[in-house]
Design a protein around this motif. Structure first.
Motif, PDB file in Angstrom:
ATOM      1  N   ARG A 160       1.768   2.248 -18.575  1.00 26.59           N
ATOM      2  CA  ARG A 160       0.591   2.294 -17.686  1.00 26.59           C
ATOM      3  C   ARG A 160       0.994   2.284 -16.214  1.00 26.59           C
ATOM      4  O   ARG A 160       0.469   3.071 -15.408  1.00 26.59           O
ATOM      5  CB  ARG A 160      -0.327   1.108 -17.971  1.00 26.59           C
ATOM      6  N   LEU A 161       1.914   1.400 -15.864  1.00 28.00           N
ATOM      7  CA  LEU A 161       2.285   1.294 -14.458  1.00 28.00           C
ATOM      8  C   LEU A 161       3.046   2.525 -13.991  1.00 28.00           C
ATOM      9  O   LEU A 161       2.867   2.978 -12.853  1.00 28.00           O
ATOM     10  CB  LEU A 161       3.110   0.026 -14.231  1.00 28.00           C
ATOM     11  N   SER A 162       3.874   3.088 -14.840  1.00 32.52           N
ATOM     12  CA  SER A 162       4.567   4.328 -14.483  1.00 32.52           C
ATOM     13  C   SER A 162       3.562   5.454 -14.275  1.00 32.52           C
ATOM     14  O   SER A 162       3.696   6.264 -13.348  1.00 32.52           O
ATOM     15  CB  SER A 162       5.579   4.695 -15.568  1.00 32.52           C
ATOM     16  N   ARG A 163       2.563   5.513 -15.131  1.00 29.45           N
ATOM     17  CA  ARG A 163       1.518   6.529 -15.001  1.00 29.45           C
ATOM     18  C   ARG A 163       0.751   6.336 -13.699  1.00 29.45           C
ATOM     19  O   ARG A 163       0.372   7.312 -13.027  1.00 29.45           O
ATOM     20  CB  ARG A 163       0.577   6.436 -16.203  1.00 29.45           C
ATOM     21  N   GLN A 164       0.535   5.078 -13.314  1.00 28.13           N
ATOM     22  CA  GLN A 164      -0.208   4.792 -12.083  1.00 28.13           C
ATOM     23  C   GLN A 164       0.575   5.159 -10.830  1.00 28.13           C
ATOM     24  O   GLN A 164      -0.008   5.667  -9.858  1.00 28.13           O
ATOM     25  CB  GLN A 164      -0.569   3.301 -12.013  1.00 28.13           C
ATOM     26  N   TYR A 165       1.882   4.880 -10.824  1.00 27.00           N
ATOM     27  CA  TYR A 165       2.615   4.933  -9.556  1.00 27.00           C
ATOM     28  C   TYR A 165       3.599   6.090  -9.427  1.00 27.00           C
ATOM     29  O   TYR A 165       4.008   6.423  -8.313  1.00 27.00           O
ATOM     30  CB  TYR A 165       3.346   3.600  -9.344  1.00 27.00           C
ATOM     31  N   ALA A 166       3.969   6.727 -10.516  1.00 27.81           N
ATOM     32  CA  ALA A 166       4.979   7.779 -10.426  1.00 27.81           C
ATOM     33  C   ALA A 166       4.506   8.976  -9.609  1.00 27.81           C
ATOM     34  O   ALA A 166       5.291   9.582  -8.862  1.00 27.81           O
ATOM     35  CB  ALA A 166       5.396   8.236 -11.820  1.00 27.81           C
ATOM     36  N   GLN A 167       3.232   9.333  -9.739  1.00 28.30           N
ATOM     37  CA  GLN A 167       2.764  10.531  -9.037  1.00 28.30           C
ATOM     38  C   GLN A 167       2.784  10.347  -7.526  1.00 28.30           C
ATOM     39  O   GLN A 167       3.061  11.295  -6.783  1.00 28.30           O
ATOM     40  CB  GLN A 167       1.366  10.906  -9.535  1.00 28.30           C
ATOM     41  N   ALA A 214      -3.734  -3.996 -14.967  1.00 31.26           N
ATOM     42  CA  ALA A 214      -3.090  -2.866 -14.292  1.00 31.26           C
ATOM     43  C   ALA A 214      -4.058  -2.201 -13.316  1.00 31.26           C
ATOM     44  O   ALA A 214      -3.673  -1.809 -12.203  1.00 31.26           O
ATOM     45  CB  ALA A 214      -2.593  -1.861 -15.318  1.00 31.26           C
ATOM     46  N   ASP A 215      -5.325  -2.091 -13.707  1.00 29.93           N
ATOM     47  CA  ASP A 215      -6.348  -1.523 -12.808  1.00 29.93           C
ATOM     48  C   ASP A 215      -6.520  -2.386 -11.568  1.00 29.93           C
ATOM     49  O   ASP A 215      -6.618  -1.870 -10.446  1.00 29.93           O
ATOM     50  CB  ASP A 215      -7.676  -1.395 -13.538  1.00 29.93           C
ATOM     51  N   HIS A 216      -6.552  -3.695 -11.747  1.00 28.72           N
ATOM     52  CA  HIS A 216      -6.699  -4.608 -10.611  1.00 28.72           C
ATOM     53  C   HIS A 216      -5.487  -4.515  -9.675  1.00 28.72           C
ATOM     54  O   HIS A 216      -5.626  -4.576  -8.453  1.00 28.72           O
ATOM     55  CB  HIS A 216      -6.874  -6.042 -11.101  1.00 28.72           C
ATOM     56  N   LEU A 217      -4.307  -4.378 -10.266  1.00 26.86           N
ATOM     57  CA  LEU A 217      -3.105  -4.232  -9.446  1.00 26.86           C
ATOM     58  C   LEU A 217      -3.203  -2.986  -8.573  1.00 26.86           C
ATOM     59  O   LEU A 217      -2.881  -3.034  -7.376  1.00 26.86           O
ATOM     60  CB  LEU A 217      -1.877  -4.156 -10.349  1.00 26.86           C
ATOM     61  N   ARG A 218      -3.667  -1.894  -9.138  1.00 23.30           N
ATOM     62  CA  ARG A 218      -3.777  -0.649  -8.375  1.00 23.30           C
ATOM     63  C   ARG A 218      -4.773  -0.795  -7.230  1.00 23.30           C
ATOM     64  O   ARG A 218      -4.588  -0.216  -6.149  1.00 23.30           O
ATOM     65  CB  ARG A 218      -4.210   0.494  -9.311  1.00 23.30           C
ATOM     66  N   GLN A 219      -5.820  -1.584  -7.454  1.00 19.15           N
ATOM     67  CA  GLN A 219      -6.794  -1.818  -6.388  1.00 19.15           C
ATOM     68  C   GLN A 219      -6.181  -2.594  -5.224  1.00 19.15           C
ATOM     69  O   GLN A 219      -6.519  -2.365  -4.059  1.00 19.15           O
ATOM     70  CB  GLN A 219      -7.997  -2.578  -6.953  1.00 19.15           C
ATOM     71  N   GLU A 220      -5.262  -3.513  -5.533  1.00 18.33           N
ATOM     72  CA  GLU A 220      -4.615  -4.309  -4.496  1.00 18.33           C
ATOM     73  C   GLU A 220      -3.428  -3.593  -3.863  1.00 18.33           C
ATOM     74  O   GLU A 220      -3.143  -3.781  -2.678  1.00 18.33           O
ATOM     75  CB  GLU A 220      -4.144  -5.651  -5.070  1.00 18.33           C
ATOM     76  N   HIS A 221      -2.725  -2.774  -4.662  1.00 18.39           N
ATOM     77  CA  HIS A 221      -1.513  -2.111  -4.181  1.00 18.39           C
ATOM     78  C   HIS A 221      -1.555  -0.657  -4.637  1.00 18.39           C
ATOM     79  O   HIS A 221      -1.305  -0.345  -5.799  1.00 18.39           O
ATOM     80  CB  HIS A 221      -0.269  -2.800  -4.734  1.00 18.39           C
TER      81      HIS A 221
END
Length: 261
Positions: free
Chosen positions: A116-123, A70-77
């Motif tokens: 995790r992904l909702s926490r990363q992208y919802a804000q 999930a951390d790597h995904l956030r780095q890419e997107h």
């Protein structure tokens, strides 16, 4: 009604086949930019090929049941407008033979990946004043299967997360919903029925219908759904037109759940 997602960026997790791939295709057909996801490069490449090499489709390779992925995904997107938490595992196993490790694997994959992904992208969605989060749950969230208690538990947990997060994001322009498929002819289900198809010589559709008659006798359509039928619900609830639908558990179960609400 004309649904379109031009200038919307979408992530569909666990989308190299089945409901996830059908959902990704539906978003692409409606003009979105889509990131699909799978655990292996081979699987992601094959899925992108099945999507026709669409220039608006790309892939992320990683096991999103793991926080590092999930951390790597956030780095890419850095951001997505629409998040479809489709990643999931299932399989029958008796309650008394299911070890802690299997309960944890199902929980991390089916529940925590979406958390995790909702926490990363919802804000980010909140900051932009628009967003859609969809959890792919199951009718098994309501009809806990006796041979897959560990699976049913995770699907019920998804309903709790989606409803609670919808309330947390009240008034922001970001909706959160759960979609509950019933028996669906995905590749995983087809594989589960393959031995019976070979034994009887019956079609996959007939074997699935016989299973439903025996094990999901409350079904109203009396057949398995197709992946596109589930994807259609995901596409709708992610659209502009569904702006008043949030905190909902939307069934695509063929009437299996014997309830009027």
């Amino acid at each position: 009604m004309h649904i379109q997602f031009k200038n919307r960026k979408v992530l569909v997790t666990g989308s190299t086949h089945g409901i996830g791939l059908a959902t990704a295709r539906g978003f692409l057909d409606a003009g979105a930019t889509v990131v699909i996801n799978g655990r292996t490069q081979e699987g992601v490449d094959a899925a992108l090929k099945r999507l026709g090499g669409n220039a608006r489709a790309s892939g992320f390779v990683g096991d999103l049941s793991q926080s590092q992925a999930a951390d790597h995904l956030r780095q890419e997107h850095a951001d997505f407008d629409i998040l479809v938490n489709n990643l999931g595992v299932f399989g029958p196993q008796d309650f008394f033979e299911t070890p802690d490790s299997e309960w944890d694997r199902f929980f991390q994959t089916n529940v925590m990946s979406g958390v995790r992904l909702s926490r990363q992208y919802a804000q980010g969605m909140v900051q932009r004043g628009w967003g859609r989060i969809v959890f792919i749950s199951s009718e098994s969230a309501l009809n806990i299967p006796s041979d897959m208690v560990h699976y049913g538990f995770t699907k019920t947990a998804q309903l709790a997360v989606s409803r609670g997060l919808a309330k947390r994001l009240a008034g922001t322009g970001v909706t959160v919903n759960a979609v509950l498929p019933g028996p669906t002819l995905s590749e995983g289900v087809a594989e589960m029925f393959q031995a019976e198809v070979q034994r009887t010589g019956a079609s996959l559709e007939q074997v699935a219908a016989d299973f439903i008659a025996t094990h999901r006798s409350s079904s109203i359509i009396r057949r398995a759904a197709h992946v596109d039928e589930v994807a259609n619900m995901v596409i709708y609830v992610s659209s502009e037109q569904a702006s008043a639908t949030t905190g909902a558990a939307l069934r695509v179960d063929g009437g299996v759940v014997d309830s009027i609400v």
